[in-house]
Design an enzyme around this catalytic site. Structure first.
Site, PDB file in Angstrom:
ATOM      1  CG  ASP A 204      39.589  39.870  37.796  1.00 45.34           C
ATOM      2  OD1 ASP A 204      40.286  38.240  37.598  1.00 45.34           O
ATOM      3  OD2 ASP A 204      39.634  39.863  38.721  1.00 45.34           O
ATOM      4  CD  GLU A 275      37.815  34.650  37.017  1.00 44.85           C
ATOM      5  OE1 GLU A 275      39.224  33.378  37.515  1.00 44.85           O
ATOM      6  OE2 GLU A 275      37.862  35.715  37.860  1.00 44.85           O
TER       7      GLU A 275
HETATM    8  C1  GLC Z   1      40.445  36.425  39.468  1.00 48.00           C
HETATM    9  C2  GLC Z   1      42.025  36.278  38.786  1.00 48.00           C
HETATM   10  C3  GLC Z   1      42.825  36.279  40.078  1.00 48.00           C
HETATM   11  C4  GLC Z   1      42.710  37.442  41.456  1.00 48.00           C
HETATM   12  C5  GLC Z   1      41.042  37.572  41.947  1.00 48.00           C
HETATM   13  C6  GLC Z   1      40.984  38.882  42.509  1.00 48.00           C
HETATM   14  O1  GLC Z   1      40.526  35.026  40.318  1.00 48.00           O
HETATM   15  O2  GLC Z   1      42.011  36.161  38.012  1.00 48.00           O
HETATM   16  O3  GLC Z   1      43.869  36.119  40.374  1.00 48.00           O
HETATM   17  O4  GLC Z   1      43.308  37.430  42.958  1.00 48.00           O
HETATM   18  O5  GLC Z   1      39.944  37.354  40.616  1.00 48.00           O
HETATM   19  O6  GLC Z   1      40.599  39.865  40.951  1.00 48.00           O
END
Ligand code: GLC
Ligand code: CA
Length: 559
Positions: A204, A275
């Site tokens: 993440d 991500e």
């Molecule tokens: C990422 C996740 C999101 C979350 C953020 C903070 O973008 O996909 O849902 O709120 O990180 O962890």
């Protein structure tokens, strides 16, 4: 048959489960791991995906619904316990399904024991596990960095007289990845879950783990529109050059990857997905690592963000394919828990084409739960709003609740998500009569039938699962169409059977389009988004109905 020479994550399809919203087994209105366990046959056998990615289920105060982790090596009681998790892994593996878990390295919850200790005094050994700084002389925050979820990225801590950094909510303090003790502790977290049998991680907000060591201000953003795909307000008014993706990030990612690679000695490939929101394709490519030693799949969010037009999509795919480092494997995301659903963004009439595109491109697809049914965003009345992002940045419609609605399983009160009479944590779709698994299963024209048939075709076709990709320009093809070939390695030795050389033809317009096939090319339709195509071979011209996508087997060599 799928080639066994490629690791599962190349020929497989990833399905994202948002555990709060999938299936509530204990009747408290919130989905849980036992609920996922109940639905494994749906995922493995009925739908036919290969891996499930579980959004966070770790102990959490739920300020950001689990993306604020207070203990990386446990299960929140809302979701179950470690024994249930172990049972889930075993039952998934027994069905050939892989389990990918979310890994949240950029920040902990403010309730995590590390942060509780860190904030207790300036001198304690955990102080430097987070990013603490003195105020500027006028008492203001150390720099101008903005939090994604609104306001300054710095929170004042009066008892110790310093600010701490939080790239998201104040309840999500950023870890200091420049501290070797943090990196070691977070590598241990990977090992904990690998030891429990997981097949990979979705990492993440990974771009956040390395910032400018001097914490310099971000420069202003000269653009009037946000450089992000949605208008984030204040956050868009600066260029995020210094608060993320410092070049040192590559070393940190290589360290994480090395942990996974050690486990592969048992012969089971482990997957690292990251991500990182990057729109520059060369930069995105750099996250595979110079020696393909960083992420297996840095998420490609292109399909979520692009204008829905043949040219734009084709240019993206071609440019992405060209920018991939040698040996790197592509991937595509159609939806997730942070974005408006595809059927809402594009309109229900275009969503089948989007699904066909996702499941026929070269590369690993990530499919968001409910999208297989054509689920749309579910409006949430103000008094039931949950997402902190929407609450903190009013007026911009940033709340992510609508795309997190409970999975509709059957046309009964509460949709088979939770028992009737219990209030689900978010409202059930009002399209329940049409949008639910049970009704769509028996309907040969349903969205679920289309998704199942696409997944089955992908699995049975080497061209689709691992073959090459090439977009084609045939004279006379309309600008509204995007045509590409998928060919299996041994396509030259085509024995005339279907499945080794495929043409994918996509009509992005709301009018019928005609495509002229090259002379002598004979094509056999295998699957249409309309699910009612003529099966006879085509020579000469191919007609596509509005927003229709078609997969065809090529029976003679294409020119
Ligand atoms: C990422 C996740 C999101 C979350 C953020 C903070 O973008 O996909 O849902 O709120 O990180 O962890
Ligand atoms: Ca529950």
């Amino acid at each position: 048959m799928t080639s066994l020479s490629t690791p599962w994550w190349q020929h497989g399809v990833v399905y994202q489960v948002y555990p709060r919203s999938f299936r509530d087994a204990n009747g408290d209105g919130i989905g849980d791991l036992a609920g996922v366990l109940e639905k494994l046959d749906y995922l493995a056998t009925i739908l036919g995906v290969d891996a499930i990615w579980l959004s966070p289920f770790y102990p959490s105060p739920m300020a950001d619904f689990g993306y604020d982790v207070s203990d990386y090596v446990g299960v929140d009681p809302i979701f179950g316990d470690l024994a249930t998790f172990d049972a889930l892994v075993a039952a998934a593996h027994a069905r050939g399904l892989k389990i990918i878990v979310d890994y949240v390295p950029s920040h902990t919850s403010d309730r995590h024991a590390w942060f509780q200790t860190s904030r207790a005094s300036r001198g304690n050994p955990y102080r430097d596990w987070y990013v603490w700084r003195d105020p500027r002389p006028d008492g203001s925050p150390p720099n101008n960095w903005a939090a994604t979820f609104g306001g300054s990225a710095w929170e004042w801590d009066a008892p110790t007289g310093q600010y701490y950094l939080h790239s998201y909510l104040p309840e999500q303090p950023d870890l200091n990845w420049r501290n070797p003790a943090v990196r070691a502790a977070m590598a241990d977290v990977l090992r904990f879950w690998l030891d429990r049998g997981v097949d990979g991680f979705r990492m993440d907000a990974l771009g956040r783990i390395m910032k400018d060591p001097l914490l310099r201000d971000n420069p202003p953003n000269p653009e009037t529109v946000g450089h992000f795909h949605k208008e984030l307000g204040e956050y868009d008014r600066q260029l995020h050059l210094n608060d993320q993706r410092h070049p040192d990030i590559h070393r940190a990612i290589r360290e994480l990857r090395a942990v996974l690679d050690l486990y592969e000695a048992d012969g089971r490939p482990r997957l690292a997905i990251g991500e990182i929101h990057i729109y520059d394709l060369a930069e995105l490519g750099s996250y595979y690592g110079g020696a393909l030693d960083e992420l297996h799949l840095p998420f490609n969010f292109g399909l979520l963000k692009l204008l829905w037009a043949a040219r734009a999509i084709r240019e993206h795919v071609d440019a992405y394919e060209a920018a991939l480092p040698p040996g790197a494997w592509p991937n595509y995301v159609l939806g997730n828990h942070d974005e408006a659903r595809i059927a809402t963004r594009l309109g229900p009439e275009n969503a089948p084409l989007a699904m066909l595109l996702l499941l026929t491109l070269r590369g690993t697809p990530t499919l968001y739960y409910g999208d297989e049914l054509g689920m749309e965003d579910v409006p949430v009345p103000p008094e039931r709003r949950q997402d902190p992002w929407g609450k903190r940045v009013p007026g911009l419609n940033l709340g992510r609740d609508p795309e997190r609605a409970p999975m509709p399983w059957s046309p009964v009160p509460n949709a088979g998500f939770c028992p009737p009479g219990v209030e689900p944590w978010l409202p059930i779709t009002s399209n329940l009569a049409r949008v639910n698994v049970q009704s769509q299963l028996d309907d040969p024209r349903s969205r679920l039938t289309l998704t199942r048939r696409l997944l089955a075709l992908r699995k049975s076709s080497p061209a689709l699962s691992t073959g090459s990709y090439r977009s084609v320009d045939w004279p006379g093809a309309s600008d509204a169409c995007y045509l590409f070939l998928r060919e299996a390695g041994d396509a030259a030795a085509n024995d005339g059977g279907v499945g080794k050389r495929l043409l994918v033809a996509l009509n992005f317009s709301d009018a019928s389009q005609r495509v002229t096939l090259p002379d002598g090319l004979r094509a056999r339709p295998l699957l249409s988004t309309r699910l009612d195509h003529d099966q006879s071979d085509i020579l000469g011209t191919l007609d596509l109905r509005p927003a229709e996508g078609l997969v065809l087997a090529l029976l003679e060599p294409a020119t």
